[in-house]
Motif scaffolding. Sequence first.
Motif, PDB file in Angstrom:
ATOM      1  N   PHE A 276       0.833  -1.187   0.008  1.00 47.26           N
ATOM      2  CA  PHE A 276       0.016   0.089  -0.007  1.00 47.26           C
ATOM      3  C   PHE A 276       0.866   1.451   0.181  1.00 47.26           C
ATOM      4  N   SER A 277       1.717   1.242   1.045  1.00 45.30           N
ATOM      5  CA  SER A 277       2.633   2.827   1.115  1.00 45.30           C
ATOM      6  C   SER A 277       3.707   2.744  -0.175  1.00 45.30           C
ATOM      7  N   SER A 278       4.067   1.540  -0.585  1.00 41.09           N
ATOM      8  CA  SER A 278       5.069   1.822  -1.865  1.00 41.09           C
ATOM      9  C   SER A 278       4.172   2.091  -3.113  1.00 41.09           C
ATOM     10  N   ARG A 279       3.007   2.075  -3.270  1.00 43.90           N
ATOM     11  CA  ARG A 279       2.356   2.545  -4.354  1.00 43.90           C
ATOM     12  C   ARG A 279       2.178   3.933  -4.225  1.00 43.90           C
ATOM     13  N   LEU A 280       1.819   4.367  -3.061  1.00 50.92           N
ATOM     14  CA  LEU A 280       2.038   5.953  -2.804  1.00 50.92           C
ATOM     15  C   LEU A 280       3.203   6.626  -3.013  1.00 50.92           C
ATOM     16  N   PHE A 281       4.267   6.005  -2.453  1.00 48.81           N
ATOM     17  CA  PHE A 281       5.663   6.532  -2.451  1.00 48.81           C
ATOM     18  C   PHE A 281       6.026   6.911  -3.877  1.00 48.81           C
ATOM     19  N   LEU A 282       5.711   5.796  -4.772  1.00 48.89           N
ATOM     20  CA  LEU A 282       6.323   5.459  -6.117  1.00 48.89           C
ATOM     21  C   LEU A 282       5.407   6.568  -7.001  1.00 48.89           C
TER      22      LEU A 282
ATOM     23  N   GLN B  19       3.261  14.577   1.190  1.00 53.89           N
ATOM     24  CA  GLN B  19       1.995  14.678   0.669  1.00 53.89           C
ATOM     25  C   GLN B  19       0.701  14.391   1.747  1.00 53.89           C
ATOM     26  N   PRO B  20       0.719  15.168   2.695  1.00 53.06           N
ATOM     27  CA  PRO B  20      -0.230  14.930   3.936  1.00 53.06           C
ATOM     28  C   PRO B  20      -1.710  14.908   3.495  1.00 53.06           C
ATOM     29  N   LEU B  21      -2.083  15.877   2.519  1.00 46.66           N
ATOM     30  CA  LEU B  21      -3.319  15.940   2.294  1.00 46.66           C
ATOM     31  C   LEU B  21      -3.882  15.061   1.141  1.00 46.66           C
ATOM     32  N   MET B  22      -3.234  14.136   0.754  1.00 45.82           N
ATOM     33  CA  MET B  22      -3.556  13.187  -0.029  1.00 45.82           C
ATOM     34  C   MET B  22      -4.604  12.139   0.498  1.00 45.82           C
ATOM     35  N   GLU B  23      -5.751  12.034  -0.471  1.00 52.41           N
ATOM     36  CA  GLU B  23      -6.625  11.048  -0.129  1.00 52.41           C
ATOM     37  C   GLU B  23      -6.535   9.673  -0.594  1.00 52.41           C
ATOM     38  N   VAL B  24      -6.698   8.701   0.429  1.00 54.68           N
ATOM     39  CA  VAL B  24      -6.877   7.235   0.073  1.00 54.68           C
ATOM     40  C   VAL B  24      -8.139   6.840   0.496  1.00 54.68           C
ATOM     41  N   ARG B  25      -8.462   5.640  -0.408  1.00 56.24           N
ATOM     42  CA  ARG B  25      -9.875   5.150  -0.029  1.00 56.24           C
ATOM     43  C   ARG B  25      -9.447   3.672   0.886  1.00 56.24           C
ATOM     44  N   LEU B  26     -10.224   3.782   2.035  1.00 60.14           N
ATOM     45  CA  LEU B  26      -9.985   2.538   2.620  1.00 60.14           C
ATOM     46  C   LEU B  26     -11.173   1.688   2.851  1.00 60.14           C
ATOM     47  N   LEU B  27     -11.203   0.337   2.801  1.00 56.25           N
ATOM     48  CA  LEU B  27     -12.233  -0.502   2.897  1.00 56.25           C
ATOM     49  C   LEU B  27     -13.236  -0.280   3.957  1.00 56.25           C
ATOM     50  N   LEU B  28     -14.547  -0.269   3.887  1.00 52.14           N
ATOM     51  CA  LEU B  28     -15.630  -0.066   5.151  1.00 52.14           C
ATOM     52  C   LEU B  28     -15.452   1.512   5.558  1.00 52.14           C
ATOM     53  N   VAL B  29     -14.308   2.280   5.124  1.00 47.84           N
ATOM     54  CA  VAL B  29     -14.209   3.660   5.677  1.00 47.84           C
ATOM     55  C   VAL B  29     -14.714   4.646   4.604  1.00 47.84           C
ATOM     56  N   GLY B  30     -13.946   4.329   3.697  1.00 43.18           N
ATOM     57  CA  GLY B  30     -14.128   5.522   2.658  1.00 43.18           C
ATOM     58  C   GLY B  30     -12.640   6.443   2.453  1.00 43.18           C
ATOM     59  N   ASN B  31     -13.025   7.561   2.058  1.00 42.21           N
ATOM     60  CA  ASN B  31     -11.688   8.492   1.631  1.00 42.21           C
ATOM     61  C   ASN B  31     -11.412   8.900   3.062  1.00 42.21           C
ATOM     62  N   VAL B  32     -10.144   8.855   3.508  1.00 45.90           N
ATOM     63  CA  VAL B  32      -9.709   9.643   4.513  1.00 45.90           C
ATOM     64  C   VAL B  32      -8.115  10.256   3.955  1.00 45.90           C
TER      65      VAL B  32
ATOM     66  N   HIS C  46      -4.070  11.487   8.317  1.00 49.88           N
ATOM     67  CA  HIS C  46      -5.149  11.064   9.361  1.00 49.88           C
ATOM     68  C   HIS C  46      -4.749   9.727   9.429  1.00 49.88           C
ATOM     69  N   LEU C  47      -4.561   8.838   8.641  1.00 47.78           N
ATOM     70  CA  LEU C  47      -4.381   7.330   8.850  1.00 47.78           C
ATOM     71  C   LEU C  47      -2.970   7.054   9.345  1.00 47.78           C
ATOM     72  N   THR C  48      -1.994   7.831   8.937  1.00 48.33           N
ATOM     73  CA  THR C  48      -0.477   7.800   9.710  1.00 48.33           C
ATOM     74  C   THR C  48      -0.321   8.065  10.843  1.00 48.33           C
ATOM     75  N   ALA C  49      -1.365   9.243  11.371  1.00 46.41           N
ATOM     76  CA  ALA C  49      -1.380   9.872  12.604  1.00 46.41           C
ATOM     77  C   ALA C  49      -2.027   8.578  13.748  1.00 46.41           C
ATOM     78  N   VAL C  50      -3.004   8.030  13.101  1.00 47.06           N
ATOM     79  CA  VAL C  50      -3.559   6.886  13.941  1.00 47.06           C
ATOM     80  C   VAL C  50      -2.572   5.763  14.100  1.00 47.06           C
ATOM     81  N   ILE C  51      -2.011   5.128  13.086  1.00 42.35           N
ATOM     82  CA  ILE C  51      -0.969   4.223  13.344  1.00 42.35           C
ATOM     83  C   ILE C  51       0.074   4.629  14.212  1.00 42.35           C
ATOM     84  N   LEU C  52       0.596   5.591  14.315  1.00 40.70           N
ATOM     85  CA  LEU C  52       1.738   6.209  14.987  1.00 40.70           C
ATOM     86  C   LEU C  52       1.424   6.191  16.549  1.00 40.70           C
ATOM     87  N   LEU C  53      -0.133   6.772  16.505  1.00 37.01           N
ATOM     88  CA  LEU C  53      -0.597   7.110  17.758  1.00 37.01           C
ATOM     89  C   LEU C  53      -0.880   5.695  18.739  1.00 37.01           C
TER      90      LEU C  53
END
Length: 287
Positions: free
Chosen positions: A87-93, A147-160, A164-171
């Motif tokens: 997931f993260s490599s696709r965004l990075f590349l 690119q912090p404001l980039m939107e990603v689509r998560l299953l059952l959640v939608g666009n975030v 926000h996603l990274t902050a939750v993981i780090l927390l």
Amino acid sequence: MNIIDDIKLQYKIGGVANRVIYWNVAAFLLSLIFFYQYREGVFQFPNWICLSSNPNDVLYFPYTLLTYAFLHSGFWHLFFNMMVLNFSSRLFLTFFTQKQFLGLYLLSAIFAGLAFVLGYYFLNLNSTLVGASAAVMAILVATTTYQPLMEVRLLLVGNVKLWHLTAVILLLDAMQFLSDNTGGHITHLAGAVFGVIYIKLLQNGTDLSNIVSTVIDFFVNLFQPSKKTPFKKVHVNPKKPFTKSTSKIVVKDKSQQQIDEILDKISQSGYDALTAEEKEFLFKAGK
């Protein structure tokens, strides 16, 4: 083509991120053969391949600052790391190059490994470490920093938003800092810190991944035999009548055009969208 040919083809054309995933999977399969204790149901990695918190072990086996990042303690450990890495490599590349991806992956593993050794030294703890989590976290946080404001689509959640996603993981990592896997959380946070450092330096004109590229190029050139071309005399021929160019160039152009069209199709619809004939053609062209 059979499944082996498909795997070979995807390895050839999938890029460095796919290859890193293949390397991790291959290391896991080898670990099942050599380091898995079937009676106890656990892996027992020796200090010469996993990362030990003992500084003396690291001095004896400095390469373990890299090898630990390709080892995993179980199937689910591997599975979730590779899912997040994909997931993260696709965004990075989307924004950076293949060389920058590999450089960040390896350098963040080393940085996080040193943080683990130093952290356990000052905490007076003793343990070993395996897992690609720190390098995966570095890839994700680096992309988020850029690119912090980039939107990603998560299953059952939608666009975030990505931050926000990274902050939750780090927390969640920070909240479990004093759990049984303290070493793992130290490296996760260290990987995140390195991801930020990498992007900030890159924005100021310093690309740390060039270190890795330089080292790799050095060893490639070291083991690659130099090609010596013998001296050839050049004879000037008298004028010759004009001849049409051979058709080989046309054939080559058509083949290259077909390859480009197939690669465009892969980038738009994925490898599975190819027909059997297209897969066969691409496999033969890659030989």
